[in-house]
Write a protein that holds these residues in place. Structure first.
Motif, mmCIF file in Angstrom:
data_model
loop_
_atom_site.group_PDB
_atom_site.id
_atom_site.type_symbol
_atom_site.label_atom_id
_atom_site.label_comp_id
_atom_site.label_asym_id
_atom_site.label_seq_id
_atom_site.Cartn_x
_atom_site.Cartn_y
_atom_site.Cartn_z
ATOM 1 N N UNK A 107 -2.251 -1.270 -14.420
ATOM 2 C CA UNK A 107 -1.903 -2.676 -14.185
ATOM 3 C C UNK A 107 -0.406 -2.819 -13.978
ATOM 4 N N UNK A 108 0.388 -2.171 -14.825
ATOM 5 C CA UNK A 108 1.842 -2.239 -14.680
ATOM 6 C C UNK A 108 2.297 -1.616 -13.365
ATOM 7 N N UNK A 109 1.686 -0.493 -12.986
ATOM 8 C CA UNK A 109 2.038 0.140 -11.709
ATOM 9 C C UNK A 109 1.668 -0.759 -10.536
ATOM 10 N N UNK A 110 0.534 -1.440 -10.624
ATOM 11 C CA UNK A 110 0.129 -2.356 -9.568
ATOM 12 C C UNK A 110 1.065 -3.542 -9.434
ATOM 13 N N UNK A 111 1.466 -4.108 -10.553
ATOM 14 C CA UNK A 111 2.406 -5.235 -10.525
ATOM 15 C C UNK A 111 3.739 -4.783 -9.957
ATOM 16 N N UNK A 112 4.207 -3.615 -10.380
ATOM 17 C CA UNK A 112 5.464 -3.092 -9.841
ATOM 18 C C UNK A 112 5.342 -2.821 -8.346
ATOM 19 N N UNK A 113 4.197 -2.273 -7.920
ATOM 20 C CA UNK A 113 3.995 -1.990 -6.509
ATOM 21 C C UNK A 113 3.992 -3.251 -5.666
ATOM 22 N N UNK A 114 3.352 -4.302 -6.158
ATOM 23 C CA UNK A 114 3.337 -5.570 -5.421
ATOM 24 C C UNK A 114 4.740 -6.166 -5.373
ATOM 25 N N UNK A 115 5.469 -6.055 -6.465
ATOM 26 C CA UNK A 115 6.812 -6.641 -6.522
ATOM 27 C C UNK A 115 7.806 -5.856 -5.666
ATOM 28 N N UNK A 116 7.803 -4.535 -5.786
ATOM 29 C CA UNK A 116 8.830 -3.718 -5.148
ATOM 30 C C UNK A 116 8.454 -3.299 -3.728
ATOM 31 N N UNK A 117 7.196 -2.982 -3.501
ATOM 32 C CA UNK A 117 6.746 -2.466 -2.208
ATOM 33 C C UNK A 117 5.680 -3.380 -1.621
ATOM 34 N N UNK A 118 5.988 -4.651 -1.467
ATOM 35 C CA UNK A 118 5.013 -5.652 -1.047
ATOM 36 C C UNK A 118 4.382 -5.306 0.299
ATOM 37 N N UNK A 119 5.153 -4.870 1.253
ATOM 38 C CA UNK A 119 4.626 -4.627 2.599
ATOM 39 C C UNK A 119 3.677 -3.433 2.639
ATOM 40 N N UNK A 120 3.934 -2.427 1.815
ATOM 41 C CA UNK A 120 3.005 -1.300 1.739
ATOM 42 C C UNK A 120 1.678 -1.742 1.126
ATOM 43 N N UNK A 121 1.749 -2.575 0.104
ATOM 44 C CA UNK A 121 0.527 -3.086 -0.524
ATOM 45 C C UNK A 121 -0.235 -3.971 0.454
ATOM 46 N N UNK A 122 0.475 -4.811 1.200
ATOM 47 C CA UNK A 122 -0.173 -5.684 2.181
ATOM 48 C C UNK A 122 -0.843 -4.845 3.271
ATOM 49 N N UNK A 123 -0.199 -3.766 3.723
ATOM 50 C CA UNK A 123 -0.810 -2.892 4.720
ATOM 51 C C UNK A 123 -2.064 -2.216 4.177
ATOM 52 N N UNK A 124 -2.026 -1.806 2.913
ATOM 53 C CA UNK A 124 -3.186 -1.178 2.300
ATOM 54 C C UNK A 124 -4.349 -2.163 2.227
ATOM 55 N N UNK A 125 -4.077 -3.397 1.844
ATOM 56 C CA UNK A 125 -5.121 -4.410 1.748
ATOM 57 C C UNK A 125 -5.676 -4.726 3.144
ATOM 58 N N UNK A 126 -4.803 -4.861 4.121
ATOM 59 C CA UNK A 126 -5.254 -5.153 5.488
ATOM 60 C C UNK A 126 -6.080 -4.007 6.049
ATOM 61 N N UNK A 127 -5.738 -2.791 5.720
ATOM 62 C CA UNK A 127 -6.484 -1.642 6.216
ATOM 63 C C UNK A 127 -7.772 -1.397 5.462
ATOM 64 N N UNK A 128 -7.801 -1.715 4.190
ATOM 65 C CA UNK A 128 -8.984 -1.454 3.375
ATOM 66 C C UNK A 128 -10.016 -2.562 3.406
ATOM 67 N N UNK A 129 -9.610 -3.757 3.772
ATOM 68 C CA UNK A 129 -10.533 -4.890 3.764
ATOM 69 C C UNK A 129 -11.685 -4.719 4.753
ATOM 70 N N UNK A 130 -11.454 -4.287 5.991
ATOM 71 C CA UNK A 130 -12.599 -4.094 6.887
ATOM 72 C C UNK A 130 -13.584 -3.033 6.392
#
Length: 63
Positions: free
Chosen positions: A11-34
């Motif tokens: 959970x802490x790693x996920x929060x840090x990832x969203x905060x620090x590397x937002x665009x990488x997380x957004x790309x992962x979500x956009x790629x994994x959603x389909x």
């Protein structure tokens, strides 16, 4: 106890990832959603083809 610690770490790693590397997380979500939507559709389709099991206890009035 170990599961709780590992879960809190993730959970802490996920929060840090969203905060620090937002665009990488957004790309992962956009790629994994389909892929997730295709798997959910496959499960829903298979659930429609497989008939529900009948419980004989309830049919005989014993349940």
């Amino acid at each position: 106890m170990l599961h709780i610690i590992v879960g809190l770490f993730f959970i802490a790693s996920g929060i840090w990832g969203i905060y620090d590397e937002y665009y990488y997380v957004a790309d992962l979500v956009k790629g994994g959603l389909p892929i997730l939507l295709m798997l959910a559709g496959l499960v829903a389709t298979l659930a429609g083809f497989i008939p529900p099991k009948k419980n004989e206890e309830f049919e005989n009035g014993q349940g």
